[in-house]
Scaffold this active site. Structure first.
Site, short mmCIF file in Angstrom:
data_model
loop_
_atom_site.label_atom_id
_atom_site.label_comp_id
_atom_site.label_asym_id
_atom_site.label_seq_id
_atom_site.Cartn_x
_atom_site.Cartn_y
_atom_site.Cartn_z
N TYR A 141 34.87 27.93 36.23
CA TYR A 141 34.59 29.37 36.34
C TYR A 141 33.13 29.58 36.78
O TYR A 141 32.85 30.33 37.71
CB TYR A 141 34.87 30.04 34.99
CG TYR A 141 34.85 31.55 35.03
CD1 TYR A 141 35.96 32.27 35.47
CD2 TYR A 141 33.73 32.27 34.60
CE1 TYR A 141 35.96 33.65 35.49
CE2 TYR A 141 33.72 33.64 34.62
CZ TYR A 141 34.83 34.34 35.05
OH TYR A 141 34.83 35.72 35.06
N LYS A 199 32.07 31.29 40.31
CA LYS A 199 31.40 32.60 40.30
C LYS A 199 29.99 32.48 40.87
O LYS A 199 29.51 33.39 41.55
CB LYS A 199 31.38 33.17 38.88
CG LYS A 199 32.78 33.54 38.33
CD LYS A 199 33.45 34.63 39.16
CE LYS A 199 34.77 35.08 38.52
NZ LYS A 199 35.43 36.16 39.27
N1 LIG Z 1 37.21 40.01 31.45
C1 LIG Z 1 35.97 39.59 31.50
O1 LIG Z 1 35.34 39.36 30.46
C2 LIG Z 1 35.28 39.41 32.83
C3 LIG Z 1 33.89 39.25 32.85
C4 LIG Z 1 33.25 39.05 34.07
C5 LIG Z 1 34.00 39.01 35.23
N2 LIG Z 1 35.34 39.17 35.18
C6 LIG Z 1 36.08 39.08 36.43
O2 LIG Z 1 36.73 40.28 36.68
C7 LIG Z 1 37.88 40.05 37.48
C8 LIG Z 1 39.06 40.79 36.87
O3 LIG Z 1 39.24 40.34 35.57
P1 LIG Z 1 39.84 41.26 34.40
O4 LIG Z 1 39.05 40.97 33.19
O5 LIG Z 1 39.96 42.66 34.87
O6 LIG Z 1 41.24 40.55 34.22
P2 LIG Z 1 42.68 41.10 33.81
O7 LIG Z 1 43.37 39.93 33.24
O8 LIG Z 1 42.59 42.33 32.98
O9 LIG Z 1 43.30 41.52 35.20
C9 LIG Z 1 43.45 40.60 36.19
C10 LIG Z 1 44.55 41.08 37.13
O10 LIG Z 1 44.62 40.11 38.14
C11 LIG Z 1 45.96 39.69 38.29
N3 LIG Z 1 46.00 38.31 38.74
C12 LIG Z 1 45.87 37.19 38.02
N4 LIG Z 1 46.01 36.12 38.81
C13 LIG Z 1 46.20 36.58 40.06
C14 LIG Z 1 46.42 35.96 41.30
N5 LIG Z 1 46.50 34.64 41.42
N6 LIG Z 1 46.59 36.75 42.39
C15 LIG Z 1 46.55 38.09 42.28
N7 LIG Z 1 46.37 38.74 41.13
C16 LIG Z 1 46.20 37.98 40.03
C17 LIG Z 1 46.61 39.87 36.94
O11 LIG Z 1 48.01 40.03 37.03
C18 LIG Z 1 45.90 41.13 36.43
O12 LIG Z 1 46.59 42.31 36.79
C19 LIG Z 1 38.04 38.53 37.55
O13 LIG Z 1 37.53 38.05 38.77
C20 LIG Z 1 37.18 38.04 36.41
O14 LIG Z 1 36.70 36.75 36.60
C21 LIG Z 1 36.00 39.39 34.01
#
Ligand SMILES: NC(=O)c1ccc[n+]([C@@H]2O[C@H](COP(=O)([O-])OP(=O)(O)OC[C@H]3O[C@@H](n4cnc5c(N)ncnc54)[C@H](O)[C@@H]3O)[C@@H](O)[C@H]2O)c1
Length: 261
Positions: free
Chosen positions: A166, A170
């Site tokens: 990860y 990132k």
């Molecule tokens: N949640 C956190 O703490 C956090 C922190 C920093 C960054 N992020 C980043 O934010 C982004 C979104 O994360 P989130 O927390 O909203 O996650 P989430 O799990 O709430 O939503 C992710 C969405 O992406 C979809 N998904 C998963 N795998 C996929 C794939 N292979 N192709 C297409 N869609 C796919 C899922 O079905 C879901 O609807 C990610 O890139 C994550 O790394 C999240």
């Protein structure tokens, strides 16, 4: 003299078309709703087609314009097809948000190379492929905006638990953002990223089963809590709109102060 309405107007996306990956939940869903509220026609894509449909229903119910498409960003051919279909559907593509992401939180001595590659495909290669295909529409049109959803873990080494794939992806996404910004600035495409802190989304479900981990994350965060998706989406809208017209190659931390200490 009354204030000019130009400041808020610069956040509007009226008449524009946007595509979001992983738009069915969390940050992607919040961004889709924000973009629709700002006037864009939004293609909401997700590996979970029903989740994407549900977000589209929310947008349409609220009077917005949106379309759902099933897209697994691990599949290059699917990304290529989806970007071009979305652009054809709305006759243009102004904004791409590379949001879908995944993690493999295991000690690196136990990290299978196949799992490493899968994280790389979803978090990094998909953003390059999506951006490349989107640019084929944006460059001839005179420009566009790309927003990558990175993470505070792309700007730091973490330390609370092992998550090397990860962090690596990132971090690379932050520098891909700079590289594409530099390459496409003459063509009018701005490329930026957001680096959110922890959110209580599905992605962190497993982590949050451990109350000590939740407490450690909150204690490590100057603002003392996790972020909400609708605290990240305004940053994405800023970078996707004219409001950020002079900003490119930047990664905006939305982190409750995580990177400040
Ligand atoms: N949640 C956190 O703490 C956090 C922190 C920093 C960054 N992020 C980043 O934010 C982004 C979104 O994360 P989130 O927390 O909203 O996650 P989430 O799990 O709430 O939503 C992710 C969405 O992406 C979809 N998904 C998963 N795998 C996929 C794939 N292979 N192709 C297409 N869609 C796919 C899922 O079905 C879901 O609807 C990610 O890139 C994550 O790394 C999240």
């Amino acid at each position: 003299m009354p204030f000019s309405p130009s400041v808020f107007a610069s956040f509007r996306l009226d008449g524009e078309a946007a595509l979001i990956t992983g738009g069915g939940a969390g940050i992607g869903r919040a961004a889709a709703l924000a973009f629709a509220e700002a006037g864009a026609a939004v293609t909401v894509t997700d590996i979970d087609g029903a989740a994407a449909e549900a977000v589209v229903a929310e947008i349409v119910d609220a009077g917005g314009q949106a379309r759902a498409m099933t897209l697994d960003v691990a599949d290059e051919a699917e990304i290529v097809r989806t970007v071009h279909e979305a652009a054809a559907e709305f006759g243009r593509l102004d904004v791409l948000v590379n949001n879908a992401g995944t993690a493999k939180r295991v000690p690196t001595v136990d990290l299978d190379t196949a799992d490493w590659r899968r994280v790389l495909d979803i978090n990094l290669t998909a953003a390059m492929v999506g951006s490349r295909e989107a640019a084929k529409h944006m460059l001839p049109a005179g420009g566009g905006r790309i927003v990558n959803v990175a993470s505070i873990m792309g700007l730091s080494g973490g330390g609370l638990y092992p998550n090397a794939a990860y962090h690596a992806t990132k971090g690379a996404l932050v520098n891909l953002t700079r590289a594409l910004a530099a390459e496409w600035a003459p063509g009018g495409i701005r490329v930026n990223a957001v680096a959110p802190t922890f959110l209580k989304t599905k992605l962190t479900e497993k982590l949050r089963e451990d109350p000590a981990m939740v407490a450690a994350i909150e204690a490590r965060t100057p603002l003392g809590r996790f972020a909400e998706p609708d605290e990240v989406s305004p940053g994405i809208l800023y970078l996707a709109s004219r409001a950020s017209a002079m900003v490119t190659g930047h990664t905006l931390a939305i982190d409750g102060g995580w990177l400040a200490i």
